[in-house]
Scaffold this motif. Structure first.
Motif, PDB file in Angstrom:
ATOM      1  N   LEU A 243     -49.520   4.739 -18.615  1.00 61.87           N
ATOM      2  CA  LEU A 243     -49.517   4.591 -17.388  1.00 61.87           C
ATOM      3  C   LEU A 243     -48.825   5.853 -16.540  1.00 61.87           C
ATOM      4  N   SER A 244     -49.561   6.191 -15.587  1.00 64.12           N
ATOM      5  CA  SER A 244     -48.927   7.013 -14.216  1.00 64.12           C
ATOM      6  C   SER A 244     -48.329   6.235 -13.301  1.00 64.12           C
ATOM      7  N   GLN A 245     -47.695   6.994 -12.440  1.00 64.91           N
ATOM      8  CA  GLN A 245     -47.117   6.422 -11.088  1.00 64.91           C
ATOM      9  C   GLN A 245     -48.028   6.487  -9.929  1.00 64.91           C
ATOM     10  N   HIS A 246     -49.418   6.779 -10.327  1.00 67.32           N
ATOM     11  CA  HIS A 246     -50.451   6.869  -9.148  1.00 67.32           C
ATOM     12  C   HIS A 246     -50.936   5.289  -9.136  1.00 67.32           C
ATOM     13  N   ILE A 247     -51.187   4.709  -7.775  1.00 67.05           N
ATOM     14  CA  ILE A 247     -51.478   3.344  -7.561  1.00 67.05           C
ATOM     15  C   ILE A 247     -52.607   3.658  -6.469  1.00 67.05           C
TER      16      ILE A 247
ATOM     17  N   THR B 283     -56.310   3.031   0.364  1.00 66.41           N
ATOM     18  CA  THR B 283     -55.478   4.138   0.069  1.00 66.41           C
ATOM     19  C   THR B 283     -54.740   4.420  -1.127  1.00 66.41           C
ATOM     20  N   GLU B 284     -53.994   5.301  -1.607  1.00 70.89           N
ATOM     21  CA  GLU B 284     -53.580   5.624  -2.513  1.00 70.89           C
ATOM     22  C   GLU B 284     -52.086   6.306  -2.335  1.00 70.89           C
ATOM     23  N   TRP B 285     -51.260   6.204  -3.530  1.00 71.38           N
ATOM     24  CA  TRP B 285     -49.789   6.800  -3.631  1.00 71.38           C
ATOM     25  C   TRP B 285     -49.610   7.459  -4.787  1.00 71.38           C
ATOM     26  N   TYR B 286     -49.149   8.608  -4.796  1.00 70.57           N
ATOM     27  CA  TYR B 286     -48.484   9.258  -6.048  1.00 70.57           C
ATOM     28  C   TYR B 286     -47.063   9.388  -5.618  1.00 70.57           C
ATOM     29  N   ALA B 287     -46.129   9.172  -6.741  1.00 72.95           N
ATOM     30  CA  ALA B 287     -44.775   9.349  -6.723  1.00 72.95           C
ATOM     31  C   ALA B 287     -44.291  10.608  -6.149  1.00 72.95           C
ATOM     32  N   ASP B 288     -43.508  10.729  -5.316  1.00 70.95           N
ATOM     33  CA  ASP B 288     -42.845  11.972  -4.750  1.00 70.95           C
ATOM     34  C   ASP B 288     -41.570  12.352  -5.766  1.00 70.95           C
TER      35      ASP B 288
ATOM     36  N   SER C 180     -46.108  12.927 -10.713  1.00 70.90           N
ATOM     37  CA  SER C 180     -46.009  11.793 -11.426  1.00 70.90           C
ATOM     38  C   SER C 180     -46.921  11.683 -12.628  1.00 70.90           C
ATOM     39  N   GLY C 181     -47.026  12.793 -13.316  1.00 67.02           N
ATOM     40  CA  GLY C 181     -47.941  12.836 -14.484  1.00 67.02           C
ATOM     41  C   GLY C 181     -49.287  13.586 -14.284  1.00 67.02           C
ATOM     42  N   VAL C 182     -49.628  13.944 -13.059  1.00 65.19           N
ATOM     43  CA  VAL C 182     -50.803  14.557 -12.757  1.00 65.19           C
ATOM     44  C   VAL C 182     -50.723  16.086 -12.745  1.00 65.19           C
TER      45      VAL C 182
ATOM     46  N   GLY D 172     -54.869  -1.282  -8.395  1.00 68.35           N
ATOM     47  CA  GLY D 172     -54.475  -0.859  -9.768  1.00 68.35           C
ATOM     48  C   GLY D 172     -53.756   0.272 -10.045  1.00 68.35           C
ATOM     49  N   GLN D 173     -53.197   0.454 -11.105  1.00 67.22           N
ATOM     50  CA  GLN D 173     -52.045   1.449 -11.406  1.00 67.22           C
ATOM     51  C   GLN D 173     -52.908   2.361 -12.427  1.00 67.22           C
ATOM     52  N   PHE D 174     -52.996   3.717 -12.080  1.00 70.16           N
ATOM     53  CA  PHE D 174     -53.955   4.445 -13.098  1.00 70.16           C
ATOM     54  C   PHE D 174     -53.110   4.788 -14.411  1.00 70.16           C
ATOM     55  N   LYS D 175     -54.057   4.844 -15.368  1.00 67.61           N
ATOM     56  CA  LYS D 175     -53.594   5.367 -16.755  1.00 67.61           C
ATOM     57  C   LYS D 175     -53.966   6.937 -16.913  1.00 67.61           C
ATOM     58  N   GLY D 176     -53.071   7.621 -16.914  1.00 66.79           N
ATOM     59  CA  GLY D 176     -53.185   8.927 -16.883  1.00 66.79           C
ATOM     60  C   GLY D 176     -53.802   9.667 -18.237  1.00 66.79           C
ATOM     61  N   TYR D 177     -54.476  10.715 -17.753  1.00 67.43           N
ATOM     62  CA  TYR D 177     -55.240  11.344 -18.983  1.00 67.43           C
ATOM     63  C   TYR D 177     -55.616  12.937 -18.518  1.00 67.43           C
ATOM     64  N   TYR D 178     -55.517  13.759 -19.698  1.00 66.72           N
ATOM     65  CA  TYR D 178     -55.853  15.246 -19.364  1.00 66.72           C
ATOM     66  C   TYR D 178     -57.107  15.329 -19.986  1.00 66.72           C
ATOM     67  N   VAL D 179     -58.114  16.455 -19.476  1.00 66.10           N
ATOM     68  CA  VAL D 179     -59.193  16.543 -20.228  1.00 66.10           C
ATOM     69  C   VAL D 179     -59.257  18.182 -20.152  1.00 66.10           C
ATOM     70  N   TYR D 180     -59.641  18.585 -21.376  1.00 65.32           N
ATOM     71  CA  TYR D 180     -59.572  20.096 -21.537  1.00 65.32           C
ATOM     72  C   TYR D 180     -60.193  20.477 -22.974  1.00 65.32           C
ATOM     73  N   ARG D 181     -60.350  21.784 -23.203  1.00 67.70           N
ATOM     74  CA  ARG D 181     -60.924  22.418 -24.399  1.00 67.70           C
ATOM     75  C   ARG D 181     -60.043  22.195 -25.466  1.00 67.70           C
ATOM     76  N   SER D 182     -60.585  22.111 -26.517  1.00 68.03           N
ATOM     77  CA  SER D 182     -59.691  22.106 -27.831  1.00 68.03           C
ATOM     78  C   SER D 182     -59.013  23.320 -28.035  1.00 68.03           C
ATOM     79  N   ASN D 183     -59.265  24.427 -27.581  1.00 65.36           N
ATOM     80  CA  ASN D 183     -58.734  25.551 -27.857  1.00 65.36           C
ATOM     81  C   ASN D 183     -57.334  25.911 -26.674  1.00 65.36           C
ATOM     82  N   VAL D 184     -57.263  24.908 -26.051  1.00 65.25           N
ATOM     83  CA  VAL D 184     -55.996  24.766 -25.196  1.00 65.25           C
ATOM     84  C   VAL D 184     -54.637  24.041 -25.840  1.00 65.25           C
ATOM     85  N   HIS D 185     -53.525  24.515 -25.613  1.00 60.07           N
ATOM     86  CA  HIS D 185     -52.279  23.922 -26.305  1.00 60.07           C
ATOM     87  C   HIS D 185     -51.280  23.898 -25.510  1.00 60.07           C
ATOM     88  N   GLY D 186     -50.336  23.018 -25.577  1.00 66.88           N
ATOM     89  CA  GLY D 186     -49.145  23.301 -24.938  1.00 66.88           C
ATOM     90  C   GLY D 186     -49.048  22.362 -23.594  1.00 66.88           C
ATOM     91  N   ILE D 187     -49.898  21.440 -23.509  1.00 64.98           N
ATOM     92  CA  ILE D 187     -49.875  20.623 -22.425  1.00 64.98           C
ATOM     93  C   ILE D 187     -48.796  19.307 -22.786  1.00 64.98           C
TER      94      ILE D 187
END
Length: 300
Positions: A45-49, A190-195, A286-288, A263-278
């Motif tokens: 869960l992120s803090q994005h609603i 509307t939406e909100w991301y935590a400051d 707030s997680g994005v 709703g409160q968003f479930k966070g995720y990242y999408v990237y190529r498999s040769n990317v590391h360190g995220i």
């Protein structure tokens, strides 16, 4: 770093390897799940609603019973599962899950068209008779926002409230929200991301009677009891007292129904498999956001 408004273009760039990391809307995550060379990493869960406001300064949402009818007329499951692909979870605002003072004992508003119709009748508008067509404002962030608007339009029509959809650019949206309260569209998305990760950052903006320009309160919600509580709570050293105040705020706003909490968003990242360190740095939007200093590439 490229800014590309088309999600289809971003997906093509990601699949081809032109892009290593991409922003992928909730409607399109399934398009990259299971694709060789692409990672979809869940971060919980992120803090994005996101939520719907109702302008309490103007008719018909200056009537609490009408607002309560609306919050029970919305098919939240259709939005969560059908539109947001279960990448959001229900919550009871103004606070998000994971924050101090979140009240797990209060259930989110239930989709109950029968109750919504009863509340409209109690308000003096049986089957919506006597109510004007209301305008629903939203901006073009991604496809899900427009689909949510269409779902709410249909849901409210089912109880007798006609809704005119007004989709605009983000700049036009901001101009309309910050205009004279009497001319702000009656309702909208509307939406909100935590400051910063604190309940203070959620209740003060959404309930501040000095909006605009203070906070983010397009419902123009103002309750002296809530104002007094949120002004006192952060300065209490007793955690139990703070939590009790935040729970009282939640119950009061739940009853007043200035917002329909979607709703409160479930966070995720999408990237190529040769990317590391995220990694998920909760301080960065707030997680994005990303800490680019830790990211590196290996051979594809």
């Amino acid at each position: 770093m490229y800014y590309k408004t088309s999600v289809q273009t971003r997906l093509l760039d990601l699949k081809s390897g032109f892009a290593q990391i991409a922003v992928v809307d909730v409607n399109h995550v399934q398009d990259v799940q299971g694709v060789q060379g692409i990672v979809v990493e869940s971060i919980g869960l992120s803090q994005h609603i996101d939520f719907v406001y109702m302008n309490m300064r103007i008719f018909p949402f200056n009537n609490t019973l009408v607002r309560r009818a609306v919050v029970h007329a919305i098919n939240y499951d259709a939005i969560q599962a059908g539109i947001n692909r279960n990448l959001t979870t229900r919550y009871v605002g103004p606070f998000a899950h994971g924050q101090e003072g979140y009240d797990e004992t209060i259930e989110p508003y239930k989709y109950d068209p029968g109750l919504a119709k009863q509340l409209l009748a109690q308000a003096g508008y049986p089957e919506g008779k006597g109510l004007p067509t209301v305008t629903y404002l939203y901006y073009s962030r991604d496809a899900s926002v427009a689909l949510i608007a269409q779902e709410i339009q249909q849901d409210l029509a089912n109880i007798g409230i006609n809704v005119n959809l007004l989709g605009v650019s983000f700049s036009t949206y901001i101009d309309k929200i910050l205009s004279d309260p009497k001319t702000v569209p009656e309702m909208g998305w509307t939406e909100w991301y935590a400051d910063y990760i604190s309940p203070d950052d959620f209740v003060v903006p959404f309930a501040n009677p000095d909006f605009p320009p203070v906070g983010w309160n397009p419902a123009y919600y103002s309750n002296p009891k809530v104002t007094e509580l949120y002004q006192k709570a952060p300065y209490l050293t007793d955690a139990n007292q703070r939590v009790a105040m935040y729970k009282e705020i939640t119950q009061t706003m739940y009853d007043d129904a200035p917002y329909a909490w979607l709703g409160q968003f479930k966070g995720y990242y999408v990237y190529r498999s040769n990317v590391h360190g995220i990694y998920n740095n909760v301080i960065l939007s707030s997680g994005v956001g990303l800490d680019y200093s830790t990211i590196y590439l290996t051979a594809a």
